[in-house]
Write a protein that holds these residues in place. Structure first.
Motif, PDB file in Angstrom:
ATOM      1  N   ASN A   1       2.298   8.761   3.251  1.00  0.00           N
ATOM      2  CA  ASN A   1       2.717  10.160   3.166  1.00  0.00           C
ATOM      3  C   ASN A   1       4.050  10.297   3.881  1.00  0.00           C
ATOM      4  O   ASN A   1       4.238   9.762   4.975  1.00  0.00           O
ATOM      5  CB  ASN A   1       1.682  11.080   3.833  1.00  0.00           C
ATOM      6  CG  ASN A   1       0.362  11.057   3.098  1.00  0.00           C
ATOM      7  OD1 ASN A   1       0.335  11.120   1.882  1.00  0.00           O
ATOM      8  ND2 ASN A   1      -0.720  10.942   3.843  1.00  0.00           N
TER       9      ASN A   1
ATOM     10  N   PHE B   1       0.835  -1.205   0.000  1.00  0.00           N
ATOM     11  CA  PHE B   1       0.000   0.000   0.000  1.00  0.00           C
ATOM     12  C   PHE B   1       0.867   1.252   0.000  1.00  0.00           C
ATOM     13  O   PHE B   1       0.468   2.297   0.507  1.00  0.00           O
ATOM     14  CB  PHE B   1      -0.921  -0.010   1.237  1.00  0.00           C
ATOM     15  CG  PHE B   1      -0.189  -0.283   2.519  1.00  0.00           C
ATOM     16  CD1 PHE B   1       0.378   0.744   3.230  1.00  0.00           C
ATOM     17  CD2 PHE B   1      -0.054  -1.576   2.984  1.00  0.00           C
ATOM     18  CE1 PHE B   1       1.069   0.499   4.394  1.00  0.00           C
ATOM     19  CE2 PHE B   1       0.627  -1.822   4.153  1.00  0.00           C
ATOM     20  CZ  PHE B   1       1.190  -0.789   4.864  1.00  0.00           C
TER      21      PHE B   1
ATOM     22  N   LYS C   1       1.475   3.439  -2.105  1.00  0.00           N
ATOM     23  CA  LYS C   1       0.895   4.631  -2.741  1.00  0.00           C
ATOM     24  C   LYS C   1       0.097   5.464  -1.745  1.00  0.00           C
ATOM     25  O   LYS C   1      -0.127   6.645  -1.952  1.00  0.00           O
ATOM     26  CB  LYS C   1       0.004   4.205  -3.912  1.00  0.00           C
ATOM     27  CG  LYS C   1       0.762   3.581  -5.053  1.00  0.00           C
ATOM     28  CD  LYS C   1      -0.184   3.074  -6.124  1.00  0.00           C
ATOM     29  CE  LYS C   1       0.548   2.326  -7.200  1.00  0.00           C
ATOM     30  NZ  LYS C   1       0.887   0.957  -6.816  1.00  0.00           N
ATOM     31  N   GLU C   2      -0.338   4.841  -0.664  1.00  0.00           N
ATOM     32  CA  GLU C   2      -1.143   5.539   0.348  1.00  0.00           C
ATOM     33  C   GLU C   2      -0.295   6.181   1.450  1.00  0.00           C
ATOM     34  O   GLU C   2      -0.835   6.832   2.328  1.00  0.00           O
ATOM     35  CB  GLU C   2      -2.122   4.551   0.988  1.00  0.00           C
ATOM     36  CG  GLU C   2      -3.125   3.982   0.017  1.00  0.00           C
ATOM     37  CD  GLU C   2      -4.054   2.977   0.654  1.00  0.00           C
ATOM     38  OE1 GLU C   2      -3.792   2.538   1.791  1.00  0.00           O
ATOM     39  OE2 GLU C   2      -5.058   2.620   0.015  1.00  0.00           O
TER      40      GLU C   2
ATOM     41  N   ASP D   1      -8.615   4.724   5.788  1.00  0.00           N
ATOM     42  CA  ASP D   1      -8.840   5.158   4.407  1.00  0.00           C
ATOM     43  C   ASP D   1      -8.196   4.241   3.373  1.00  0.00           C
ATOM     44  O   ASP D   1      -8.259   4.517   2.178  1.00  0.00           O
ATOM     45  CB  ASP D   1      -8.303   6.585   4.198  1.00  0.00           C
ATOM     46  CG  ASP D   1      -9.115   7.613   4.953  1.00  0.00           C
ATOM     47  OD1 ASP D   1     -10.205   7.260   5.457  1.00  0.00           O
ATOM     48  OD2 ASP D   1      -8.658   8.768   5.048  1.00  0.00           O
ATOM     49  N   SER D   2      -7.582   3.161   3.809  1.00  0.00           N
ATOM     50  CA  SER D   2      -6.876   2.272   2.897  1.00  0.00           C
ATOM     51  C   SER D   2      -7.830   1.563   1.944  1.00  0.00           C
ATOM     52  O   SER D   2      -8.878   1.059   2.341  1.00  0.00           O
ATOM     53  CB  SER D   2      -6.084   1.225   3.684  1.00  0.00           C
ATOM     54  OG  SER D   2      -5.438   0.353   2.784  1.00  0.00           O
ATOM     55  N   GLU D   3      -7.461   1.552   0.655  1.00  0.00           N
ATOM     56  CA  GLU D   3      -8.263   0.872  -0.361  1.00  0.00           C
ATOM     57  C   GLU D   3      -7.771  -0.559  -0.574  1.00  0.00           C
ATOM     58  O   GLU D   3      -8.426  -1.345  -1.243  1.00  0.00           O
ATOM     59  CB  GLU D   3      -8.191   1.640  -1.677  1.00  0.00           C
ATOM     60  CG  GLU D   3      -8.787   3.025  -1.583  1.00  0.00           C
ATOM     61  CD  GLU D   3      -8.540   3.861  -2.824  1.00  0.00           C
ATOM     62  OE1 GLU D   3      -7.938   3.352  -3.788  1.00  0.00           O
ATOM     63  OE2 GLU D   3      -8.950   5.033  -2.816  1.00  0.00           O
TER      64      GLU D   3
ATOM     65  N   TRP E   1       0.320   6.946   7.644  1.00  0.00           N
ATOM     66  CA  TRP E   1      -0.636   6.181   6.836  1.00  0.00           C
ATOM     67  C   TRP E   1      -1.955   6.121   7.583  1.00  0.00           C
ATOM     68  O   TRP E   1      -1.998   5.708   8.738  1.00  0.00           O
ATOM     69  CB  TRP E   1      -0.084   4.775   6.591  1.00  0.00           C
ATOM     70  CG  TRP E   1      -0.991   3.871   5.833  1.00  0.00           C
ATOM     71  CD1 TRP E   1      -1.582   4.108   4.639  1.00  0.00           C
ATOM     72  CD2 TRP E   1      -1.417   2.568   6.237  1.00  0.00           C
ATOM     73  NE1 TRP E   1      -2.331   3.025   4.261  1.00  0.00           N
ATOM     74  CE2 TRP E   1      -2.243   2.059   5.225  1.00  0.00           C
ATOM     75  CE3 TRP E   1      -1.160   1.772   7.344  1.00  0.00           C
ATOM     76  CZ2 TRP E   1      -2.833   0.804   5.292  1.00  0.00           C
ATOM     77  CZ3 TRP E   1      -1.743   0.527   7.419  1.00  0.00           C
ATOM     78  CH2 TRP E   1      -2.565   0.056   6.389  1.00  0.00           C
ATOM     79  N   LYS E   2      -3.004   6.557   6.925  1.00  0.00           N
ATOM     80  CA  LYS E   2      -4.339   6.516   7.538  1.00  0.00           C
ATOM     81  C   LYS E   2      -4.934   5.137   7.261  1.00  0.00           C
ATOM     82  O   LYS E   2      -5.281   4.810   6.132  1.00  0.00           O
ATOM     83  CB  LYS E   2      -5.238   7.611   6.962  1.00  0.00           C
ATOM     84  CG  LYS E   2      -6.598   7.629   7.600  1.00  0.00           C
ATOM     85  CD  LYS E   2      -6.909   8.935   8.225  1.00  0.00           C
ATOM     86  CE  LYS E   2      -8.246   8.839   8.927  1.00  0.00           C
ATOM     87  NZ  LYS E   2      -8.726  10.058   9.420  1.00  0.00           N
TER      88      LYS E   2
END
Length: 130
Positions: free
Chosen positions: A9, A4, A6-7, A38-40, A34-35
């Motif tokens: 910051n 993950f 890409k998620e 909100d992870s997809e 990393w939130k």
């Protein structure tokens, strides 16, 4: 293994420690946030598992924080931070196998008691008798 990245910051700051004059002018320390909610890439069950197992690293807003300042370069610290956060999350997603409690067999209990008696007799025979 979930990727993950890409998620994530990244935020840089001045690092303490080794680096000579460089340490005062270059931002080499990297903080990754990393939130989780909100992870997809993760389903709700996995998110709950991460929130439970890593609750001491997650703040009230639901951000997972990790700071790295091991290396003298920002790029190397960024790589280390990515590896560490992926490792943390993947370890948190592992569900331990259920272990059913078992009792020792009757023969193993008897064997243990017999061994204790033999040891006791052996030590009794070593005692000096008047």
């Amino acid at each position: 293994m979930k990727d993950f990245t890409k998620e994530l910051n990244f935020k840089t700051s001045r690092s303490s420690g080794a680096g000579g004059q460089n340490v005062n002018k270059v931002e080499t320390s990297v903080t990754v946030t990393w939130k989780v909610s909100d992870s997809e890439f993760l389903n709700e069950r996995q998110k709950d598992l991460i929130l439970e197992k890593l609750k001491n690293r997650i703040n009230l807003e639901g951000f997972l924080f990790l700071s790295v300042s091991e290396s003298r370069t920002q790029l190397q610290n960024k790589k280390i931070a990515i590896e560490k956060i992926l490792d943390l999350v993947n370890k948190a997603l592992i569900i331990p196998k259920f272990r059913a409690k078992t009792k020792p067999t009757r023969s193993s209990v008897e064997k243990r008691i017999q061994q204790k008696k033999q040891n006791s007799d052996k030590k009794e025979n070593r005692r000096f008798k008047f």
